[in-house]
Design a protein around this motif. Sequence first.
Motif, mmCIF file in Angstrom:
data_model
loop_
_atom_site.group_PDB
_atom_site.id
_atom_site.type_symbol
_atom_site.label_atom_id
_atom_site.label_comp_id
_atom_site.label_asym_id
_atom_site.label_seq_id
_atom_site.Cartn_x
_atom_site.Cartn_y
_atom_site.Cartn_z
ATOM 1 N N GLU A 56 0.941 -1.130 0.048
ATOM 2 C CA GLU A 56 -0.021 0.010 -0.020
ATOM 3 C C GLU A 56 0.787 1.227 0.174
ATOM 4 N N THR A 57 1.769 1.358 0.824
ATOM 5 C CA THR A 57 2.810 2.478 0.862
ATOM 6 C C THR A 57 3.403 2.720 -0.378
ATOM 7 N N HIS A 58 3.996 1.843 -0.891
ATOM 8 C CA HIS A 58 4.753 2.094 -2.237
ATOM 9 C C HIS A 58 3.972 2.267 -3.330
ATOM 10 N N PHE A 59 2.916 1.644 -3.521
ATOM 11 C CA PHE A 59 1.739 1.868 -4.638
ATOM 12 C C PHE A 59 1.499 3.326 -4.688
ATOM 13 N N ASN A 60 1.062 3.761 -3.237
ATOM 14 C CA ASN A 60 0.636 5.190 -3.199
ATOM 15 C C ASN A 60 1.555 6.245 -3.249
ATOM 16 N N MET A 61 3.099 5.790 -3.130
ATOM 17 C CA MET A 61 4.088 6.773 -3.640
ATOM 18 C C MET A 61 4.451 6.747 -4.979
ATOM 19 N N GLY A 62 3.580 5.800 -5.883
ATOM 20 C CA GLY A 62 4.123 5.649 -7.395
ATOM 21 C C GLY A 62 5.192 4.800 -7.524
ATOM 22 N N LEU A 95 1.526 -2.309 -12.643
ATOM 23 C CA LEU A 95 0.916 -1.613 -11.746
ATOM 24 C C LEU A 95 1.426 0.003 -12.024
ATOM 25 N N GLN A 96 2.479 0.010 -12.519
ATOM 26 C CA GLN A 96 3.204 1.582 -12.865
ATOM 27 C C GLN A 96 2.104 2.135 -13.808
ATOM 28 N N ALA A 97 1.860 1.410 -14.753
ATOM 29 C CA ALA A 97 1.018 1.933 -15.758
ATOM 30 C C ALA A 97 -0.309 2.213 -15.127
ATOM 31 N N ARG A 98 -0.894 1.551 -14.281
ATOM 32 C CA ARG A 98 -2.112 2.017 -13.821
ATOM 33 C C ARG A 98 -2.068 3.200 -12.979
ATOM 34 N N ILE A 99 -0.804 3.329 -12.012
ATOM 35 C CA ILE A 99 -0.712 4.535 -11.237
ATOM 36 C C ILE A 99 -0.540 5.566 -12.097
ATOM 37 N N ASP A 100 0.392 5.509 -13.108
ATOM 38 C CA ASP A 100 0.588 6.831 -14.196
ATOM 39 C C ASP A 100 -0.713 6.977 -14.918
ATOM 40 N N ALA A 101 -1.679 6.198 -15.226
ATOM 41 C CA ALA A 101 -2.746 6.333 -15.897
ATOM 42 C C ALA A 101 -4.053 7.327 -15.102
ATOM 43 N N VAL A 127 -9.856 -0.699 -1.929
ATOM 44 C CA VAL A 127 -10.448 0.356 -2.443
ATOM 45 C C VAL A 127 -9.512 0.995 -3.386
ATOM 46 N N LEU A 128 -9.458 1.258 -4.494
ATOM 47 C CA LEU A 128 -8.788 1.942 -5.348
ATOM 48 C C LEU A 128 -9.289 3.178 -6.033
ATOM 49 N N THR A 129 -8.831 4.427 -5.746
ATOM 50 C CA THR A 129 -9.380 5.647 -6.263
ATOM 51 C C THR A 129 -8.298 6.357 -7.158
ATOM 52 N N GLY A 130 -8.928 7.056 -8.095
ATOM 53 C CA GLY A 130 -7.848 7.769 -9.128
ATOM 54 C C GLY A 130 -8.839 8.595 -9.925
ATOM 55 N N THR A 131 -7.920 9.269 -11.012
ATOM 56 C CA THR A 131 -8.714 10.281 -11.820
ATOM 57 C C THR A 131 -8.433 10.061 -13.123
ATOM 58 N N VAL A 132 -9.486 9.946 -13.899
ATOM 59 C CA VAL A 132 -9.404 9.733 -15.419
ATOM 60 C C VAL A 132 -10.229 10.782 -16.060
ATOM 61 N N GLY A 134 -10.189 13.819 -15.719
ATOM 62 C CA GLY A 134 -10.376 14.913 -14.861
ATOM 63 C C GLY A 134 -11.827 14.627 -13.817
ATOM 64 N N ALA A 135 -12.059 13.410 -14.076
ATOM 65 C CA ALA A 135 -13.106 12.744 -13.360
ATOM 66 C C ALA A 135 -12.780 11.759 -12.286
ATOM 67 N N GLU A 136 -13.344 11.796 -11.195
ATOM 68 C CA GLU A 136 -12.784 10.976 -9.953
ATOM 69 C C GLU A 136 -13.531 9.327 -10.358
ATOM 70 N N VAL A 137 -12.623 8.397 -10.066
ATOM 71 C CA VAL A 137 -12.896 6.965 -10.454
ATOM 72 C C VAL A 137 -12.708 6.204 -9.127
ATOM 73 N N ARG A 138 -13.542 5.324 -8.537
ATOM 74 C CA ARG A 138 -13.343 4.267 -7.583
ATOM 75 C C ARG A 138 -13.714 2.852 -7.986
ATOM 76 N N ASN A 139 -12.947 2.124 -7.656
ATOM 77 C CA ASN A 139 -13.213 0.756 -7.692
ATOM 78 C C ASN A 139 -12.838 0.052 -6.267
ATOM 79 N N SER A 140 -13.555 -0.911 -5.902
ATOM 80 C CA SER A 140 -13.345 -1.702 -4.667
ATOM 81 C C SER A 140 -13.786 -3.228 -5.024
ATOM 82 N N GLY A 141 -13.213 -3.835 -4.199
ATOM 83 C CA GLY A 141 -13.400 -5.498 -3.979
ATOM 84 C C GLY A 141 -12.744 -6.318 -3.178
ATOM 85 N N TYR A 142 -12.722 -7.557 -3.438
ATOM 86 C CA TYR A 142 -11.839 -8.353 -2.449
ATOM 87 C C TYR A 142 -10.710 -9.180 -3.040
#
Length: 305
Positions: A56-62, A95-101, A127-132, A134-142
Amino acid sequence: MRIRTLAPFALALTIACGGAETEEAAMTEETTEAMDDAPAMSDAEAAMTEITDYYETHFNMGHGSMVGGRYSEDGLLWSASGAMVYGSEAVGAALQARIDAEASQLAIHPGETMGFGDQIVSRGHYVLTGTVDGAEVRNSGYYIAVAENVDGEWSLKGVVSNYDTPDQSMSAGQMMEMPEGMGGDLIQASGDYFATHYNMGHASMVANTFTENTVAMMPGERAREGRVAVEEGLQAMFDAGVTFSGISGWSAHELDEGHVVGIGTYGTEGPDGAAAGHFAGLYSRGEDGGLMLHWLLMGAHASGM
């Protein structure tokens, strides 16, 4: 006069401080006893907590490559969309592509963890949040994750996830090309029984192949806990016109004499046509030696997969 006044004051202060110290000591003793009575974190839980926090920490740090580095060389990431990635470098790049996009931010909420010597199986919610655009997107799951200890270092062997959002269902996508697996026959009989009796409308018979304290993480809904809740979910799905065209074990292995972990794919037929998805399961052996589902995660593939 001042001496006479100070003496009682000093005595009162001494008594008060002594009382406070006594009360503080009693509170400290109670706190210590409570901490002693609290269940200690197992080695498996500690190891998975460290992996989860790092992820979680390093994903959120990019740092996609650093997260990928926690996967083993042949580690697998099977995402909620159905995309499958192999190997630590490939996982890191994905994962980096997802973070950058999407400038994604990840929150992981661990659930239960079970240790099997040099292997760990864990489940949780994310819970995964981001912006596409200019719009906020949110995905969640197990998710279900498997980690292994190699020469004292814990690495992720596999992570499989799904979506719990309402727009996901058992008929959300198409079958994907699967590479060659290993050991899927270990769980194939379980999948065949599931599909056969489910399609006959025997929700209770299928539910009886789950453990009493099972957790089923189906696409598009919150997790169902317990055999009764699983039966209700299966019956509702059957009543909605969804049937299974097949369940195929792709890869599985023994964790110990009483437990197996495996992954695979499934196909469905329903009101919206044919569709497919992936699954991961933690199985325990019943008294007759047969496999029972302790945890089941199913994900619906996105259209076009």
